[in-house]
Write an enzyme that holds these catalytic residues in place. Structure first.
Site, PDB file in Angstrom:
ATOM      1  N   ASN A   1     -13.003   4.229  53.739  1.00 52.76           N
ATOM      2  CA  ASN A   1     -12.893   3.943  52.243  1.00 52.76           C
ATOM      3  C   ASN A   1     -11.371   2.904  52.577  1.00 52.76           C
ATOM      4  O   ASN A   1     -10.439   3.540  52.985  1.00 52.76           O
ATOM      5  CB  ASN A   1     -12.502   4.942  51.287  1.00 52.76           C
ATOM      6  CG  ASN A   1     -12.320   4.389  49.938  1.00 52.76           C
ATOM      7  OD1 ASN A   1     -13.273   4.097  49.279  1.00 52.76           O
ATOM      8  ND2 ASN A   1     -11.323   4.352  49.495  1.00 52.76           N
ATOM      9  N   GLU A   2     -11.381   1.798  52.265  1.00 57.30           N
ATOM     10  CA  GLU A   2     -10.309   1.014  52.234  1.00 57.30           C
ATOM     11  C   GLU A   2      -9.246   1.091  53.245  1.00 57.30           C
ATOM     12  O   GLU A   2      -8.111   1.710  53.429  1.00 57.30           O
ATOM     13  CB  GLU A   2      -9.316   1.433  50.741  1.00 57.30           C
ATOM     14  CG  GLU A   2     -10.088   0.873  49.639  1.00 57.30           C
ATOM     15  CD  GLU A   2      -9.181   1.080  48.291  1.00 57.30           C
ATOM     16  OE1 GLU A   2      -8.266   1.938  48.315  1.00 57.30           O
ATOM     17  OE2 GLU A   2      -9.726   0.382  47.367  1.00 57.30           O
TER      18      GLU A   2
ATOM     19  N   ARG B   1      -4.738  11.575  51.296  1.00 58.12           N
ATOM     20  CA  ARG B   1      -5.980  10.997  51.844  1.00 58.12           C
ATOM     21  C   ARG B   1      -5.198   9.798  52.795  1.00 58.12           C
ATOM     22  O   ARG B   1      -3.973   9.613  53.000  1.00 58.12           O
ATOM     23  CB  ARG B   1      -6.924  10.243  51.074  1.00 58.12           C
ATOM     24  CG  ARG B   1      -6.222   9.092  50.263  1.00 58.12           C
ATOM     25  CD  ARG B   1      -7.547   8.675  49.389  1.00 58.12           C
ATOM     26  NE  ARG B   1      -6.913   7.550  48.470  1.00 58.12           N
ATOM     27  CZ  ARG B   1      -7.556   6.884  47.589  1.00 58.12           C
ATOM     28  NH1 ARG B   1      -8.743   7.025  47.502  1.00 58.12           N
ATOM     29  NH2 ARG B   1      -7.005   5.837  46.836  1.00 58.12           N
TER      30      ARG B   1
ATOM     31  N   GLU C   1      -6.475  12.200  40.911  1.00 60.78           N
ATOM     32  CA  GLU C   1      -7.032  10.992  40.111  1.00 60.78           C
ATOM     33  C   GLU C   1      -7.278  11.228  38.600  1.00 60.78           C
ATOM     34  O   GLU C   1      -8.198  10.537  38.152  1.00 60.78           O
ATOM     35  CB  GLU C   1      -7.794  10.240  40.636  1.00 60.78           C
ATOM     36  CG  GLU C   1      -7.281   9.578  41.881  1.00 60.78           C
ATOM     37  CD  GLU C   1      -8.202   8.671  42.503  1.00 60.78           C
ATOM     38  OE1 GLU C   1      -9.570   8.330  42.404  1.00 60.78           O
ATOM     39  OE2 GLU C   1      -7.551   7.567  43.514  1.00 60.78           O
TER      40      GLU C   1
ATOM     41  N   TRP D   1      -2.636   7.932  38.476  1.00 63.78           N
ATOM     42  CA  TRP D   1      -3.047   9.259  39.054  1.00 63.78           C
ATOM     43  C   TRP D   1      -1.831  10.013  38.198  1.00 63.78           C
ATOM     44  O   TRP D   1      -1.452   9.390  37.177  1.00 63.78           O
ATOM     45  CB  TRP D   1      -2.270   9.304  40.418  1.00 63.78           C
ATOM     46  CG  TRP D   1      -3.218   8.427  41.610  1.00 63.78           C
ATOM     47  CD1 TRP D   1      -4.565   7.888  41.248  1.00 63.78           C
ATOM     48  CD2 TRP D   1      -3.002   8.297  42.762  1.00 63.78           C
ATOM     49  NE1 TRP D   1      -4.866   7.200  42.374  1.00 63.78           N
ATOM     50  CE2 TRP D   1      -3.881   7.529  43.502  1.00 63.78           C
ATOM     51  CE3 TRP D   1      -2.004   8.811  43.786  1.00 63.78           C
ATOM     52  CZ2 TRP D   1      -3.979   7.270  44.830  1.00 63.78           C
ATOM     53  CZ3 TRP D   1      -2.118   8.623  45.264  1.00 63.78           C
ATOM     54  CH2 TRP D   1      -3.090   7.777  45.563  1.00 63.78           C
TER      55      TRP D   1
ATOM     56  N   GLU E   1     -15.689  -1.638  43.808  1.00 63.84           N
ATOM     57  CA  GLU E   1     -14.767  -0.803  42.652  1.00 63.84           C
ATOM     58  C   GLU E   1     -14.405  -2.048  41.423  1.00 63.84           C
ATOM     59  O   GLU E   1     -13.405  -2.592  42.016  1.00 63.84           O
ATOM     60  CB  GLU E   1     -13.785   0.015  43.380  1.00 63.84           C
ATOM     61  CG  GLU E   1     -14.198   0.999  44.191  1.00 63.84           C
ATOM     62  CD  GLU E   1     -13.247   1.926  44.880  1.00 63.84           C
ATOM     63  OE1 GLU E   1     -12.063   1.777  44.300  1.00 63.84           O
ATOM     64  OE2 GLU E   1     -13.278   2.384  45.838  1.00 63.84           O
TER      65      GLU E   1
HETATM   66  C1  GAL Z   1      -9.145   2.884  45.188  1.00 61.24           C
HETATM   67  C2  GAL Z   1      -9.860   3.756  45.988  1.00 61.24           C
HETATM   68  C3  GAL Z   1     -10.621   4.779  45.062  1.00 61.24           C
HETATM   69  C4  GAL Z   1      -9.924   5.369  43.938  1.00 61.24           C
HETATM   70  C5  GAL Z   1      -9.125   4.208  43.331  1.00 61.24           C
HETATM   71  C6  GAL Z   1      -8.262   4.551  42.115  1.00 61.24           C
HETATM   72  O1  GAL Z   1      -8.138   2.224  45.861  1.00 61.24           O
HETATM   73  O2  GAL Z   1     -10.945   3.121  46.846  1.00 61.24           O
HETATM   74  O3  GAL Z   1     -11.113   6.016  45.842  1.00 61.24           O
HETATM   75  O4  GAL Z   1      -8.799   6.069  44.427  1.00 61.24           O
HETATM   76  O5  GAL Z   1      -8.509   3.321  43.989  1.00 61.24           O
HETATM   77  O6  GAL Z   1      -7.163   5.273  42.699  1.00 61.24           O
END
Ligand code: GAL
Length: 685
Positions: free
Chosen positions: A147-148, A109, A365, A323, A315
């Site tokens: 996202n991020e 990603r 993940e 992972w 989050e």
């Molecule tokens: C964050 C991300 C999520 C998910 C999570 C766990 O950085 O925004 O999409 O990937 O980590 O890896």
């Protein structure tokens, strides 16, 4: 007030990962456990545009309508963090790459760049289609952009970035001569004779760049990310009604999150994974000392607060993290999930959304655990989420209250960028930042991160009794003038080694140090060096005698000459510089400046905290062990105190008068033992 008018609980949900038959049951279980919002959509481009220009809205139409029916609110993510395979295959110029030019291919990603005209156009189209379709959907309360931004990769090396960098430079400098002068390209014959010769950092023979180019390139990356987000925000705003907010999630490198938020967001959200703190640093050592592991997330939260006074956690960690190829950290132990969520609330979060509802059985993940495991059964973590949501209801009076101010950790974007590639700077700030934070935490001194910006006003600075500016390596005249006013009007400023060593182009001024701040500090640096690793290993670092004790100066040190009227607070007690000044203080107007010729370890910051009479400001109310964090909130003359115990053991606390404890709804007085990972929220009876 921010975008929320009451506390809220949410969860990240991926309807595309589950059979539709699960959706209704999932939503009902969430609601039954106090979860009222889902964040969806941020990686789901293909579900809307299956092939170039072919749009299909049925999937999210169905899910959004179900949310509406069940009474679930939605934050919808634009899907630009994961461009589809059909796009990257046909237009490889949208990809980001390595310094050697190799492209990051589809399959992970964040493999795109911010400057490809093709990518910008494709993003414009998908965001507009989604906004057009769902912008006014009554279930949607907010939008998350991408996202991020800048997570995974915060450097970009595509041809599109090079081209856009040249445009950035032309705007900034006008002529090539001006670029050459600003970067000092005469050094090592780096002089540019045509714009096309300029590239971002590339693979070269020494693995190091011209540092002024590097600084400008990182500024350019930040501007690129902001423009990318602003493009999306402008489209969304054309379609969403008043009251629906725009946000993004996370704080990452080479991105001025303060400017990003001012430019195009209504509110900032952060992703809080305190169990990352159980990992090891680059040297393979555990981060900080054991009882500061997850507690140091309070430092990150105070940084988020400096961006958005009220913010959300998009989050919040709910399970073990990893992972299939990474083992990040263990699961939150019983009580820790609630502790970490309340840590976010104590520091100013209005909305806490857990990552994620159920652990994914597919993809990279598979071991990044959500609230539920793959089997979907009710479990302890779901019970803890439920308890947290009940606790939040009890905390409703605290909503929108202020966080007490006392000490500020000043930082600015240019110095953050500089520390990202200047190893001397990095080593110093990597000690001083956690050092000041830990000293404040252990002495229960309220501490905020304070971002020094062009628009920062002296009144804001004056709301802090003391400001720590550990290593303002890059120093401009405006900042110096502001600091001067802060001190003159009564503030206390603490600066550390290497202050003023660079101008805003990253060149060292040909002047005595601390450069532009010299007039204020009343000191001149006579010698400076890093401390030899061998000396550090053998415990032979410089030692400073303050009269009341001895302090060790690792990493960097400076010897100081004090001008008349400047007081010497500490002198080197060993080595070749024994007797030279190491810490100086100068009274200026109604305030003072303290120049520490070293880094601010916790020990040194603690010494300063005591010398300035800041330690234990709540001593007349309660007696707390160092291991318990205290956060004071106030509104309209009413006070609340969050006490957070990060240890798996009970913590003894003595209350000097009776308090009402909001979570247990009981009165507490005298000696009390806080539960392992326990939280108390106190107010007057
Ligand atoms: C964050 C991300 C999520 C998910 C999570 C766990 O950085 O925004 O999409 O990937 O980590 O890896």
């Amino acid at each position: 007030m921010g975008v929320w008018n009451a506390y809220g609980v949410g969860v990240c949900y991926y309807p595309e990962h589950w059979k539709k038959e699960l959706w209704a049951d999932d939503l009902c279980r969430m609601l039954a456990n106090g979860i009222g919002t889902v964040r969806i959509g941020e990686f789901a481009w293909n579900l809307v545009e299956k092939s170039e220009g072919v749009f299909d809205y049925a999937f999210f139409d169905e899910f959004l309508d179900l949310c509406l029916e069940k009474g679930m609110k939605v934050i919808f993510g634009t899907p630009t963090a994961t461009p589809p395979a059909w796009l990257t295959e046909k237009y490889p110029e949208v990809l980001n790459g390595r310094e050697d030019g190799a492209l990051f291919r589809h399959g992970g990603r964040r493999h795109y760049n911010y400057n490809s005209p093709v990518y910008l156009e494709k993003c414009r189209i998908i965001v507009e289609k989604e906004a057009e379709r769902w912008g006014r959907h009554p279930a949607i309360v907010g939008w998350q952009i991408d996202n991020e931004l800048n997570c995974e990769k915060d450097m970009f090396h595509s041809a599109a970035d090079d081209a856009a960098f040249r445009v950035f430079l032309k705007k900034k400098y006008g002529t090539l001569d001006a670029v050459n002068a600003a970067w000092g390209t005469v050094f090592w014959n780096q002089t540019y004779t045509a714009w096309e010769e300029i590239h971002g950092p590339r693979l070269n023979a020494i693995g190091a760049q011209n540092p002024s180019l590097e600084l400008d390139y990182r500024r350019f990356i930040s501007e690129s990310a902001i423009a990318f987000a602003a493009l999306q925000a402008e489209i969304l705003r054309r379609y969403i009604p008043e009251g629906v907010f725009i946000t993004t999630n996370g704080i990452f490198g080479n991105l001025d999150s303060h400017r990003l938020t001012d430019t195009c967001l209504d509110v900032m959200c952060y992703d809080s994974y305190p169990n990352f703190a159980y990992g090891l640093d680059q040297a393979g050592k555990p981060w900080l000392d054991s009882q500061m592991h997850d507690r140091q997330w309070s430092l990150h939260l105070s940084e988020v607060r400096s961006i958005s006074r009220h913010f959300g956690i998009m989050e919040q960690q709910a399970g073990a993290g990893g992972w299939y190829n990474r083992m990040e950290a263990p699961m939150p132990r019983p009580g820790q999930l609630g502790l970490w969520a309340l840590q976010s609330v104590a520091h100013g979060a209005d909305f806490v959304s857990f990552f994620r509802w159920r652990t994914s059985p597919i993809g990279t993940e598979i071991y990044w655990h959500g609230i539920l495991d793959w089997d979907s059964r009710d479990n302890r973590r779901l019970r803890e989420v439920h308890i947290f949501s009940e606790n939040l209801k009890k905390l409703s009076p605290v909503f929108d209250s202020e966080i007490e101010r006392c000490a500020g950790l000043l930082q600015d974007f240019d110095n953050q960028l500089d520390a990202a590639f200047d190893r001397w700077h990095d080593r110093a700030i990597s000690v001083s930042r956690p050092g000041v934070f830990a000293a404040c935490q252990h002495a229960h001194v309220p501490m905020d991160v304070v971002q020094l910006r062009e628009k920062t006003r002296v009144e804001e600075l004056l709301s802090y009794r003391v400001l720590f500016l550990p290593h303002a390596v890059i120093l401009g005249e405006e900042a110096v003038e502001l600091l001067h006013r802060y001190v003159t009007l009564g503030g206390t400023l603490v600066v550390g080694a290497r202050t003023g060593y660079k101008d805003i182009q990253g060149r060292c001024p040909m002047a005595p140090m601390p450069g532009l701040l010299r007039g204020l500090t009343g000191t001149t640096v006579t010698e400076s060096s890093f401390v030899a690793p061998d000396d550090m290993a053998k415990g032979r670092e410089p030692v400073v005698d303050t009269g009341s004790g001895k302090l060790t100066f690792p990493v960097l040190f400076e010897t100081l000459a004090a001008e008349e009227g400047t007081e010497v607070l500490g002198r080197y007690a060993n080595g070749p510089f024994a007797g030279e000044a190491a810490i100086c203080r100068k009274a200026v107007g109604d305030g003072c400046v303290i120049h520490v010729g070293g880094v601010l370890t916790e020990e040194t910051a603690r010494y300063l905290m005591n010398a300035l009479n800041l330690s234990e400001p709540f001593a007349d109310l309660f007696d707390l062990p160092e291991t318990v964090e205290a956060v004071k909130r106030t509104r309209d003359g009413k006070d609340w105190y969050f006490l957070l115990n990060y240890l798996p053991e009970e913590a003894p606390v003595t209350f000097r008068r009776p308090f009402r404890e909001l979570l247990s709804e009981k009165t507490v007085e005298g000696q009390v033992k806080m539960a392992p990972y326990g939280v108390m929220v106190l107010t007057d009876e």
